[in-house]
Design a protein around this motif. Sequence first.
Motif, PDB file in Angstrom:
ATOM      1  N   ALA A 236      73.700  63.935 109.546  1.00 30.21           N
ATOM      2  CA  ALA A 236      72.359  64.100 108.971  1.00 30.21           C
ATOM      3  C   ALA A 236      72.273  65.235 107.961  1.00 30.21           C
ATOM      4  O   ALA A 236      71.357  65.254 107.126  1.00 30.21           O
ATOM      5  N   ALA A 237      73.205  66.186 108.017  1.00 33.74           N
ATOM      6  CA  ALA A 237      73.191  67.271 107.039  1.00 33.74           C
ATOM      7  C   ALA A 237      73.341  66.733 105.623  1.00 33.74           C
ATOM      8  O   ALA A 237      72.766  67.283 104.678  1.00 33.74           O
ATOM      9  N   MET A 238      74.110  65.638 105.457  1.00 28.07           N
ATOM     10  CA  MET A 238      74.317  65.075 104.138  1.00 28.07           C
ATOM     11  C   MET A 238      73.056  64.373 103.601  1.00 28.07           C
ATOM     12  O   MET A 238      72.650  64.626 102.464  1.00 28.07           O
ATOM     13  N   PRO A 239      72.397  63.488 104.376  1.00 28.37           N
ATOM     14  CA  PRO A 239      71.132  62.923 103.893  1.00 28.37           C
ATOM     15  C   PRO A 239      70.072  63.997 103.634  1.00 28.37           C
ATOM     16  O   PRO A 239      69.233  63.822 102.737  1.00 28.37           O
ATOM     17  N   LEU A 240      70.095  65.078 104.413  1.00 25.64           N
ATOM     18  CA  LEU A 240      69.160  66.173 104.154  1.00 25.64           C
ATOM     19  C   LEU A 240      69.427  66.762 102.775  1.00 25.64           C
ATOM     20  O   LEU A 240      68.492  67.004 101.997  1.00 25.64           O
ATOM     21  N   TYR A 241      70.687  66.984 102.479  1.00 28.14           N
ATOM     22  CA  TYR A 241      71.082  67.484 101.158  1.00 28.14           C
ATOM     23  C   TYR A 241      70.666  66.513 100.066  1.00 28.14           C
ATOM     24  O   TYR A 241      70.103  66.909  99.032  1.00 28.14           O
ATOM     25  N   TRP A 242      70.928  65.205 100.269  1.00 33.94           N
ATOM     26  CA  TRP A 242      70.571  64.209  99.258  1.00 33.94           C
ATOM     27  C   TRP A 242      69.057  64.081  99.104  1.00 33.94           C
ATOM     28  O   TRP A 242      68.565  63.820  98.005  1.00 33.94           O
ATOM     29  N   THR A 243      68.315  64.253 100.202  1.00 34.41           N
ATOM     30  CA  THR A 243      66.856  64.185 100.130  1.00 34.41           C
ATOM     31  C   THR A 243      66.298  65.316  99.275  1.00 34.41           C
ATOM     32  O   THR A 243      65.457  65.099  98.388  1.00 34.41           O
ATOM     33  N   VAL A 244      66.764  66.532  99.526  1.00 33.12           N
ATOM     34  CA  VAL A 244      66.292  67.689  98.759  1.00 33.12           C
ATOM     35  C   VAL A 244      66.718  67.572  97.296  1.00 33.12           C
ATOM     36  O   VAL A 244      65.914  67.779  96.379  1.00 33.12           O
ATOM     37  N   SER A 245      67.988  67.197  97.082  1.00 37.46           N
ATOM     38  CA  SER A 245      68.497  67.076  95.722  1.00 37.46           C
ATOM     39  C   SER A 245      67.781  65.955  94.969  1.00 37.46           C
ATOM     40  O   SER A 245      67.406  66.117  93.799  1.00 37.46           O
ATOM     41  N   GLY A 246      67.551  64.810  95.631  1.00 38.48           N
ATOM     42  CA  GLY A 246      66.860  63.691  94.994  1.00 38.48           C
ATOM     43  C   GLY A 246      65.414  64.014  94.661  1.00 38.48           C
ATOM     44  O   GLY A 246      64.902  63.615  93.611  1.00 38.48           O
ATOM     45  N   THR A 247      64.737  64.746  95.554  1.00 39.20           N
ATOM     46  CA  THR A 247      63.353  65.150  95.290  1.00 39.20           C
ATOM     47  C   THR A 247      63.289  66.078  94.091  1.00 39.20           C
ATOM     48  O   THR A 247      62.402  65.968  93.237  1.00 39.20           O
ATOM     49  N   PHE A 248      64.263  67.002  94.016  1.00 40.05           N
ATOM     50  CA  PHE A 248      64.318  67.917  92.865  1.00 40.05           C
ATOM     51  C   PHE A 248      64.546  67.125  91.577  1.00 40.05           C
ATOM     52  O   PHE A 248      63.897  67.392  90.558  1.00 40.05           O
TER      53      PHE A 248
END
Length: 285
Positions: A236-248
């Motif tokens: 889940a650490a990776m989707p969390l990273y992708w979620t934050v990066s994608g939102t940015f």
Amino acid sequence: MEKIKGFTGFKKNGRLIGIVAAVLAVLLLSGCGTGMSEINAQTPGFFNHYVVFPLSYLLVHIAGWFGGSFGMAVIILTLAVRLLLLPLMMRQARSQQAMKRVMNSMQPELDELKRKYEKKKDRDSQQKMQQEMMALYKKHNFNPLNIGCLPLLIQLPILSGMYTAIRFTPDLAAHSFGWFQLGKPDPILAVLVACIYLLQSKVSQMSMTPEQRKQFAIMGYLSPIMMAVFSFSAPAAMPLYWTVSGTFLLLQTLLFRKLYPSDTAEKSTDVKLNDAKSKVKTVKG
């Protein structure tokens, strides 16, 4: 439908380079952790030592600032990296808009060149057409090879380092954040990642012409689907990273649309204003 054969080749090459860069990114991301269980100061490799380990070091120390929350560390470091890359992306956006303006200004001459050689298919005529096209590019200071790959090449090692640091930082997987454990897959995050990247794709296509939207329609759905597939199986650490990066990235795209409006958007606004003025005159009449 493209305007001219040479221009078509330029656009196709640009898309091809983008696809190749994406494939290389996937290969780099998947290959960084081969034979590695964790990242530390003794991990061999130039990339691991000078890119991945410093990011992992920052993750651990930022987590310490938030009471050991590695979830907050992932969010903070992701935003910091994206903010660091923002000036580079702004410069790329300005360059792309400048290139579009040059392309639009030279389009009538390109159309005339196409009509001139439309029925001349022999080799000599095609060579003359290419020569005249190159002269036209030179006249307008237009470089068809300048498609903005340098920013991608610069940011790729940093973002790949973030991916690897999150994946192989010791102790991160054992921590929880919100409703999920960072070391185990989470379906809710996977769906969230897909939605964010789909929305980001739709926003990116808003400045395109209808023809361009049709060309990129499949790619617009392919990226979110791929991200969802990866997220369903990744910690889940990776989707969390992708979620934050994608939102940015989504907010960044909206910001760039405000700062560097496309000619298509400007023309659309002018048409709406003219229609409104016509309606007002009609009412007064």
